[in-house]
Design a protein around this motif. Structure first.
Motif, mmCIF file in Angstrom:
data_model
loop_
_atom_site.group_PDB
_atom_site.id
_atom_site.type_symbol
_atom_site.label_atom_id
_atom_site.label_comp_id
_atom_site.label_asym_id
_atom_site.label_seq_id
_atom_site.Cartn_x
_atom_site.Cartn_y
_atom_site.Cartn_z
ATOM 1 N N GLU A 388 -6.615 -1.078 -8.279
ATOM 2 C CA GLU A 388 -6.840 -2.510 -8.122
ATOM 3 C C GLU A 388 -6.844 -3.207 -9.475
ATOM 4 N N SER A 389 -6.677 -4.501 -9.437
ATOM 5 C CA SER A 389 -6.664 -5.300 -10.670
ATOM 6 C C SER A 389 -7.976 -5.127 -11.416
ATOM 7 N N GLU A 516 4.035 -3.067 -14.203
ATOM 8 C CA GLU A 516 4.184 -3.845 -12.965
ATOM 9 C C GLU A 516 5.576 -4.460 -12.861
ATOM 10 N N HIS A 547 2.454 -2.193 -8.329
ATOM 11 C CA HIS A 547 1.626 -2.488 -7.165
ATOM 12 C C HIS A 547 2.324 -2.045 -5.893
#
Length: 593
Positions: A388-389, A516, A547
């Motif tokens: 997750e971020s 990303e 992602h």
């Protein structure tokens, strides 16, 4: 004073030009003073009662014939024309040379400032906004350049004029000149008071202009968001608040600039009235001729013009010193990663990159974004970082690039600590492709060859072909010489991405980092980009952040990060079987799609 001394260091290399400029100013002041002094013999020609020629400066009266008005007119005209030409020549050289010094000085200063900025570490750019730095590089340096080429020139030239005018007046009658000098301290105190107020207002104006640049650039570069949230009115108000502060400061400065000369002129006129009285006494006492008195009076009157111009320069010079202080503030900030003089030079990756017990936190932040993390990245492997971020993925690849040093632990390249390597050597081993593709406002050719400026056309085209960019490039008007626009605005997202991949292909670095890289593309573009990635990663060591987990199924090792720690790792199949965090993310992503 310290700011002035520091600025002089940039002028010193051009000392020869400066000396010639000063000599030109002196000779110009001399010619102008002689021109003014010619009023004495000129006045004599209209006074038939004068039996002899009144002495003037530089014995110019001796060049005028005693008899025959026509010959006198010829001589006086020749002297006036000659002095005017001399003044014009010296004025040209003083102006041109000071402009050249200003340009050369600011060229050195701008290049030093730009090189200084490029040499800073990533932490420096996190502390300062880009607009802030660009403002120093453009606006502040321009103010300094104008101060050197124009303001300093005017102050020196007018100062020489003032000294020569007053000296000539002193020569004609020292008693009257001593009386005239009484107003000097009065003018000096008033000028000092005005200057102090102007310096404060100049700083307000400089700061306001910097904020104005920030506000305008931020709003205009984000105009899509501004329009989407109907924020035009709010942004207009924000912009207007800043402009009102600047306008207030400039109006106050304008009021002082408009107020000071009339005050000084009024004082000067009162002094002239008094001088007129004492001048008549000197003439009646036989101490001077009437033509000499009017020549004296003209010199004194002309001396007030340099005084007024010098007082007006204080505002601009104050702005320049405020701008110089801003530049010094940036130059005095140094944020370099330590580098050993005898650092190891890399020639590639032979075995592995080993991240051992690494912890990391950004400056002024006690929170660890990487917490006691260890990974081995063997040569030829594809390592995927997911999570997750805020999990620490981007921070970790910054550490691998040595944009920062770990707070604890170490990263080893074939057994050598990154801190023992030459930084430039390490950079040559890594090619970076990011989601937010960075392209420069130049041609396709320039952007592909950015990491290898000496690449041949054949090498550039081969790289484009490997990145599946050759087809759309050939369709562009101008092909490889087509401009990509600001930040690649002339291209689609997928096209920009493939150009970035072509750039990485051309560098042919042993390690590829993709941050990303496919998360902002549509399905068709992602398919092309994914093929380009596969070509790029072939026979290379790769570290990938994505992602879209479907793009990393073939990874040799998938590392799941959460709050800076590894929660699990393995291949796609292994992690699915584990039924842990990765499977949760994988299923969540495919359910939403």
């Amino acid at each position: 004073m310290e700011d002035f001394k520091r600025l002089l260091r940039y002028v010193r290399p051009h000392l020869g030009l400066f000396v010639f400029a000063v000599i030109s100013m002196l000779l110009m002041a001399l010619a102008d003073t002689a021109l003014t002094a010619m009023a004495i013999p000129l006045f004599d020609q209209f006074d038939s009662s004068v039996a002899k020629k009144s002495p003037t400066l530089f014995y110019l009266h001796s060049l005028i014939p005693k008899d025959d008005w026509y010959n006198k007119w010829i001589a006086i005209s020749a002297i006036l024309i000659g002095l005017t030409i001399m003044k014009g020549i010296f004025s040209y050289f003083s102006t041109y040379l000071m402009s050249k010094i200003g340009q050369l000085t600011i060229l050195d200063l701008r290049n030093e400032l730009y090189s200084h900025l490029l040499a800073q570490s990533s932490s420096f750019f996190e502390k300062h906004r880009t607009n802030f730095l660009v403002s120093r590089l453009v606006v502040s340096c321009a103010a300094i350049e104008y101060a050197v080429s124009a303001n300093l020139r005017d102050v020196l030239r007018e100062s020489f004029m003032l000294v020569f005018f007053l000296g000539a007046a002193f020569y004609l009658n020292w008693r009257l000149m001593l009386g005239a000098l009484i107003i000097g301290p009065i003018v000096g105190v008033l000028t000092s008071k005005f200057s102090k107020s102007l310096r404060k207002l100049a700083q307000v104006s400089i700061d306001g202009n910097k904020e104005l640049t920030d506000t305008a650039q931020e709003t205009l570069s984000s105009q899509t968001i501004v329009k989407a949230y109907n924020a035009e009115s709010r942004e207009r108000k924000r912009f207007r608040r800043v402009t009102e502060v600047i306008a207030w400061a400039n109006l106050r400065s304008g009021k002082i600039v408009a107020f000071s000369p009339p005050i000084i002129e009024t004082i000067g006129i009162l002094a002239i009235i008094v001088l007129f009285y004492f001048g008549l006494r000197e003439i009646n006492a036989g101490n001077m001729e009437s033509s000499q008195f009017f020549g004296f009076l003209l010199l004194v009157l002309r001396s007030y013009d340099p005084m007024r111009k010098i007082s007006r320069q204080h505002n601009e010079i104050s702005k320049a010193f405020a701008a110089a202080k801003d530049v010094w503030d940036v130059l005095d900030q140094k944020s370099h990663l330590p580098e050993k003089k005898d650092g190891v030079t890399l020639s590639g990756l032979d075995e592995m990159i080993s991240i051992q017990n690494v912890s990391f936190s950004y400056e002024d932040d006690a929170k660890l974004v990487i917490d006691n993390l260890s990974i081995d990245i063997k040569k030829g492997q594809m390592i995927a970082l997911v999570g997750e971020s805020g999990g620490g993925k981007s921070s970790l690849i910054k550490l691998v690039q040595r944009l920062y040093d770990p707070t604890k632990g170490a990263i080893y390249w074939d057994g050598t600590d990154l801190r023992d390597l030459q930084i430039s050597s390490l950079k040559r081993q890594i090619a970076l492709v990011t989601q937010e593709t960075v392209l420069f406002n130049d041609t396709v050719r320039y952007n592909i060859s950015y990491g290898k400026p000496d690449a041949t056309d054949e090498e550039i085209k081969t790289a484009a072909k490997i990145a599946f960019a050759d087809e759309f490039i050939e369709e562009l008007p101008g092909k490889y010489d087509a401009p990509v626009g600001e930040r690649g605005s002339n291209l689609s997202g997928g096209q920009r991405q493939r150009l970035a991949i072509a750039r990485a292909v051309l560098v042919n670095a042993p390690v590829i980092i993709m941050d990303e890289a496919t998360s902002a593309l549509d399905a068709e573009s992602e398919k092309l980009v994914q093929k380009a990635f596969e070509n790029l990663m072939e026979n290379h060591t790769s570290i990938v952040i994505a992602h879209r987990l479907a793009t990393i199924r073939k990874a040799d090792n998938i590392v799941v990060l959460e709050k800076g720690k590894i929660v699990e790792s393995g291949t796609h199949e292994e992690l699915i079987v584990k039924d842990g965090k990765y499977k949760q993310l994988y299923e969540l992503q495919f359910q939403s799609s």
